[in-house]
Design an enzyme around this catalytic site. Structure first.
Site, PDB file in Angstrom:
ATOM      1  N   THR A  24      -6.428  21.551  -7.901  1.00  0.00           N
ATOM      2  CA  THR A  24      -6.809  22.949  -8.099  1.00  0.00           C
ATOM      3  C   THR A  24      -6.801  23.728  -6.805  1.00  0.00           C
ATOM      4  OG1 THR A  24      -9.136  22.321  -7.894  1.00  0.00           O
ATOM      5  CG2 THR A  24      -8.223  22.436 -10.115  1.00  0.00           C
TER       6      THR A  24
ATOM      7  N   THR B 252       0.820  -1.195   0.000  1.00  0.00           N
ATOM      8  CA  THR B 252       0.000   0.000   0.000  1.00  0.00           C
ATOM      9  C   THR B 252       0.847   1.235   0.000  1.00  0.00           C
ATOM     10  OG1 THR B 252      -1.914   1.047   0.960  1.00  0.00           O
ATOM     11  CG2 THR B 252      -0.239   0.319   2.470  1.00  0.00           C
TER      12      THR B 252
END
Length: 387
Positions: free
Chosen positions: A387, A182
């Site tokens: 963003t 992971t």
């Protein structure tokens, strides 16, 4: 011992600094170096769009030689960056090897962050020059520098009967549905262990720990897990070492699930009565990744039908007439619906960890998986990620 006071095993030192990769200005470049060559084991993502660091580490792993150092950058995955990305990754290993006086083939690399952007190599190389001056025994700076959307550093440790130690660090919060390991998980030990024994055992340990974690069903391009052992504390019992290693990695896996993006609860699914361990793990992980079940957990809704649904699509064999389900230790299904106090079960789910126990009724194998609830915050984090 808290993460703030945790030291790496003897013979290991680490450093972390802000190289300017992350716009936030937080630490984003780090390394670990061993005073002695390490035997090691590696697991990397099976994604067919694996990043340059995974590809190179896999090649170094196949050669079988010892390693001395690991360098990690956060804030930029250096994935889907073509041949230039591969060249940049190799240049990082060479640069750290030069400043540490270590062969570049004994340096492993790891990158995490946004996919599809070339690394700012001038900043990275400038940071690498400064890393040796920051080396020290503390684990927390390294554990913090490898984070991306994590809300907290993740560490775990164990001490063997001989005094040898294992210290693990990990990062991971989103894009977590591993197919090998992971995100990042790095375990360091001063135990003396046989590399062949370690490599033979590591895939099974990874499967029962990191492959049992899911947050959102997406497997990263950069996932990897490593264990390095430098032998500075002398010989240990192999069985004791492997048991302790699995305990450390299991702890880290649970921490990753609990810190899933937007998570408010750890979701644990314990499966027994399976035909095989693989089927038990498949059933447990399918439950943990179900957005329906994760949403129910977030809302304290004891809708056990979502467990039945997930188990049924997992591919695991099930005898529904013998299938049982319990929520927070309260039986709700045993071949047929059971009477229970819904308000009581709901209240029990308003907890840091929600546990579902499922018996498939077809065998004696068992497995456990970990996930988290699904909140509106998860959507906000990922809607605003670049963003």
């Amino acid at each position: 011992m808290t993460a703030s006071g945790l030291k790496f095993p003897q013979g290991f030192r680490a450093a972390a600094l802000a190289a300017g990769i992350k716009p936030s200005g937080r630490t984003d470049l780090s390394c670990v170096v061993s005073d002695a060559p390490c035997v090691w084991a590696f697991a990397g993502t099976r994604s067919t769009t694996a990043a340059a660091c995974v590809t190179r580490n896999r090649e170094v792993y196949a050669q079988g030689g010892p390693v001395r150092a690991l360098v990690v950058n956060a804030g930029n995955a250096n994935a889907a960056t073509g041949q230039q990305g591969a060249r940049d990754n190799a240049a990082i290993a060479q640069a750290l090897g030069r400043v540490l006086n270590v062969d570049a083939q004994a340096v492993l690399t790891a990158s995490t962050g946004i996919i599809g952007h070339l690394l700012p190599m001038d900043r990275v190389l400038g940071g690498l020059e400064r890393l040796p001056g920051a080396l020290g025994p503390d684990a927390l700076p390294f554990a913090s520098a490898i984070m991306t959307t994590d809300t907290r550093p993740k560490t775990a440790h164990a001490t063997l009967s001989t005094g040898a130690r294992i210290v693990g660090t990990a990062k991971g919060s989103g894009m977590i549905h591993p197919d090998m390991a992971t995100m990042f998980a790095f375990a360091l030990s001063d135990a003396q262990v046989d590399q062949a024994v370690l490599r033979a055992a590591f895939p099974g340990i990874v499967n029962r720990t990191f492959n049992a974690v899911t947050v959102d069903g997406d497997t990263s391009t950069n996932d990897m897990a490593l264990v390095l052992a430098n032998g500075q504390a002398g010989e240990v019992d192999p069985a004791e070492f492997l048991t302790a290693l699995e305990r450390v990695l299991r702890d880290l896996a649970r921490q990753i699930a609990a810190d899933g993006e937007g998570a408010t609860k750890l979701l644990t699914v314990q499966v027994t009565g399976a035909r095989s361990e693989a089927e038990a793990l498949a059933a447990a992980r399918t439950c943990c990744v179900s957005p329906l079940l994760k949403s129910a957990v977030h809302g304290n809704d004891p809708n056990w039908g979502r467990v039945i649904m997930a188990v049924g699509r997992s591919g695991a064999a099930v005898a529904i007439e013998r299938l049982t389900v319990a929520v927070q230790g309260i039986p709700v299904f045993a071949g047929k619906p059971l009477p229970y106090d819904a308000a009581q079960v709901s209240a029990s789910m308003n907890a840091p960890e929600v546990v579902f126990a499922v018996n498939l009724g077809v065998g004696n194998a068992e497995g456990e998986a970990w996930g988290c609830d699904l909140s509106a915050e998860y959507v906000r984090i990922n809607a605003d990620y670049t963003t």
